[in-house]
Design a protein around this motif. Sequence first.
Motif, PDB file in Angstrom:
ATOM      1  N   TYR A  74      -1.199  -5.260  -4.383  1.00 21.45           N
ATOM      2  CA  TYR A  74       0.056  -4.244  -4.673  1.00 21.45           C
ATOM      3  C   TYR A  74       0.672  -4.886  -6.085  1.00 21.45           C
ATOM      4  O   TYR A  74       1.352  -4.096  -6.863  1.00 21.45           O
ATOM      5  CB  TYR A  74       0.650  -4.431  -3.548  1.00 21.45           C
ATOM      6  N   ILE A  75       0.711  -6.280  -6.099  1.00 17.53           N
ATOM      7  CA  ILE A  75       1.497  -6.953  -7.143  1.00 17.53           C
ATOM      8  C   ILE A  75       0.964  -6.583  -8.642  1.00 17.53           C
ATOM      9  O   ILE A  75       1.592  -6.417  -9.589  1.00 17.53           O
ATOM     10  CB  ILE A  75       1.662  -8.154  -6.723  1.00 17.53           C
ATOM     11  N   VAL A  88      -4.485   0.497  -7.241  1.00 14.28           N
ATOM     12  CA  VAL A  88      -3.986   0.499  -5.989  1.00 14.28           C
ATOM     13  C   VAL A  88      -2.498   0.488  -5.761  1.00 14.28           C
ATOM     14  O   VAL A  88      -1.802  -0.116  -6.586  1.00 14.28           O
ATOM     15  CB  VAL A  88      -4.430  -0.848  -5.258  1.00 14.28           C
ATOM     16  N   THR A  89      -2.115   1.186  -4.876  1.00 18.46           N
ATOM     17  CA  THR A  89      -0.469   1.424  -4.367  1.00 18.46           C
ATOM     18  C   THR A  89      -0.157   0.793  -3.110  1.00 18.46           C
ATOM     19  O   THR A  89      -1.015   0.993  -2.059  1.00 18.46           O
ATOM     20  CB  THR A  89       0.203   2.734  -5.021  1.00 18.46           C
ATOM     21  N   ARG A  90       1.235   0.880  -2.770  1.00 20.33           N
ATOM     22  CA  ARG A  90       1.410   0.824  -1.319  1.00 20.33           C
ATOM     23  C   ARG A  90       1.187   1.974  -0.588  1.00 20.33           C
ATOM     24  O   ARG A  90       1.186   1.817   0.795  1.00 20.33           O
ATOM     25  CB  ARG A  90       2.984   0.737  -1.321  1.00 20.33           C
ATOM     26  N   ASP A  91       0.684   3.221  -0.865  1.00 24.48           N
ATOM     27  CA  ASP A  91       0.144   4.370  -0.221  1.00 24.48           C
ATOM     28  C   ASP A  91      -1.021   4.206   0.145  1.00 24.48           C
ATOM     29  O   ASP A  91      -1.549   5.130   0.732  1.00 24.48           O
ATOM     30  CB  ASP A  91       0.609   5.642  -1.122  1.00 24.48           C
ATOM     31  N   THR A  92      -1.819   3.094  -0.265  1.00 22.97           N
ATOM     32  CA  THR A  92      -3.294   2.968  -0.127  1.00 22.97           C
ATOM     33  C   THR A  92      -3.577   2.014   0.528  1.00 22.97           C
ATOM     34  O   THR A  92      -2.946   0.671   0.418  1.00 22.97           O
ATOM     35  CB  THR A  92      -4.072   3.256  -1.377  1.00 22.97           C
ATOM     36  N   LEU A 155      -4.340  10.538  -2.068  1.00 22.97           N
ATOM     37  CA  LEU A 155      -5.076  11.524  -2.935  1.00 22.97           C
ATOM     38  C   LEU A 155      -4.650  11.535  -4.298  1.00 22.97           C
ATOM     39  O   LEU A 155      -5.545  11.548  -5.215  1.00 22.97           O
ATOM     40  CB  LEU A 155      -5.137  12.807  -2.308  1.00 22.97           C
ATOM     41  N   ALA A 156      -3.312  11.267  -4.438  1.00 21.41           N
ATOM     42  CA  ALA A 156      -2.720  11.089  -5.835  1.00 21.41           C
ATOM     43  C   ALA A 156      -3.354   9.855  -6.660  1.00 21.41           C
ATOM     44  O   ALA A 156      -3.560   9.851  -7.756  1.00 21.41           O
ATOM     45  CB  ALA A 156      -1.221  11.273  -5.664  1.00 21.41           C
ATOM     46  N   VAL A 157      -3.404   8.822  -5.817  1.00 24.30           N
ATOM     47  CA  VAL A 157      -4.028   7.506  -6.327  1.00 24.30           C
ATOM     48  C   VAL A 157      -5.480   7.756  -6.786  1.00 24.30           C
ATOM     49  O   VAL A 157      -5.967   7.371  -7.600  1.00 24.30           O
ATOM     50  CB  VAL A 157      -3.849   6.486  -5.367  1.00 24.30           C
ATOM     51  N   ALA A 158      -6.262   8.278  -5.541  1.00 25.31           N
ATOM     52  CA  ALA A 158      -7.596   8.562  -5.656  1.00 25.31           C
ATOM     53  C   ALA A 158      -7.812   9.304  -6.946  1.00 25.31           C
ATOM     54  O   ALA A 158      -8.906   9.309  -7.743  1.00 25.31           O
ATOM     55  CB  ALA A 158      -8.159   9.364  -4.344  1.00 25.31           C
ATOM     56  N   ALA A 212       1.388  -4.901   5.695  1.00 26.38           N
ATOM     57  CA  ALA A 212       2.138  -4.207   4.526  1.00 26.38           C
ATOM     58  C   ALA A 212       1.658  -3.067   4.081  1.00 26.38           C
ATOM     59  O   ALA A 212       1.897  -2.256   3.540  1.00 26.38           O
ATOM     60  CB  ALA A 212       2.285  -5.251   3.247  1.00 26.38           C
ATOM     61  N   GLU A 213       0.092  -2.974   4.486  1.00 27.13           N
ATOM     62  CA  GLU A 213      -0.820  -1.765   4.032  1.00 27.13           C
ATOM     63  C   GLU A 213      -0.271  -0.511   5.052  1.00 27.13           C
ATOM     64  O   GLU A 213       0.303  -0.940   6.103  1.00 27.13           O
ATOM     65  CB  GLU A 213      -2.137  -2.075   4.233  1.00 27.13           C
TER      66      GLU A 213
END
Length: 293
Positions: A74-75, A88-92, A155-158, A212-213
């Motif tokens: 995440y960092i 990768v974001t906090r949403d995945t 899905l936005a990250v994907a 945290a995930e």
Amino acid sequence: MSRTVTELLAITADFFQKKGIESPRLDAELLLGKVLGLSRIQLYTHFDQPLQEPELDEFRELVRRRGKREPVAYILGRREFFGRDFTVTRDTLVPRPDTEILVETALGRLKEYPPDKVLKAADICTGTGAIAITVALEMKGRAQVTATDISPKALAVARINKEKLAAGESVTFRPGDLFQALKPGEKFTAILSNPPYISEEEMAALPPEVQAEPSLALCGGRDGLDFYRRLINEAPEYLEPGGFLAMEIGSEQGEPVAELARQAGFCGPAAIEIIRDLSGHPRVAVMKKDYEY
């Protein structure tokens, strides 16, 4: 006098170790490499390079975040998977090496089909899209992959990863809960999934980084098997004859998942296979749809 690369790595690794971080030196290298725009190898060719004050301030902030047990992925905003960098974001969920075993298993079976066969795969609970995109790229256009997820943010990250890694039209994304995103009558050669499989009791004991995930991508209900029940019972409707369902599983879930498969009617020759990781733990469950299913 400003600290050099070597000094900062040593100080930071020691700090991380005292915080109980599993890979203190590696994490220090990754964070310092991000600040300086250097690979881990390049850090050691610049071992005596002093950091400028703005660089040092940025590095201190990253170290502070990691010290609070924020996941390194995440960092950094990325994670390597199958030799490719995924956003990768906090949403995945953060892609992990264990999931590469699922991909390797699926690729091995897909490549056994005749070259002229149209291969269709579904990736259920796609998250970052790591499984779907990797399978599409490794199959070099031979497989069309439909990826689903209940989380619009995931899905936005994907989709970002699809564009970044140039997966083209080989991968499509659909929002929805498991198979609800698929169309009635659709058939697939392979259905793949890394579903939530951690039990409610185990969730509380997870390391801070994992907690945290997104819990939506981690918790598999009271016994961790809720999603396997749904996947195993619903998959046959979407599998073509001779097709297969392959799922990542927890290290203690081999026999429980195999029993669920038997109860669902996967009982032909070699219908159920449990693949183990390098440590000998169950890691992937494969169920093949018999032609007379």
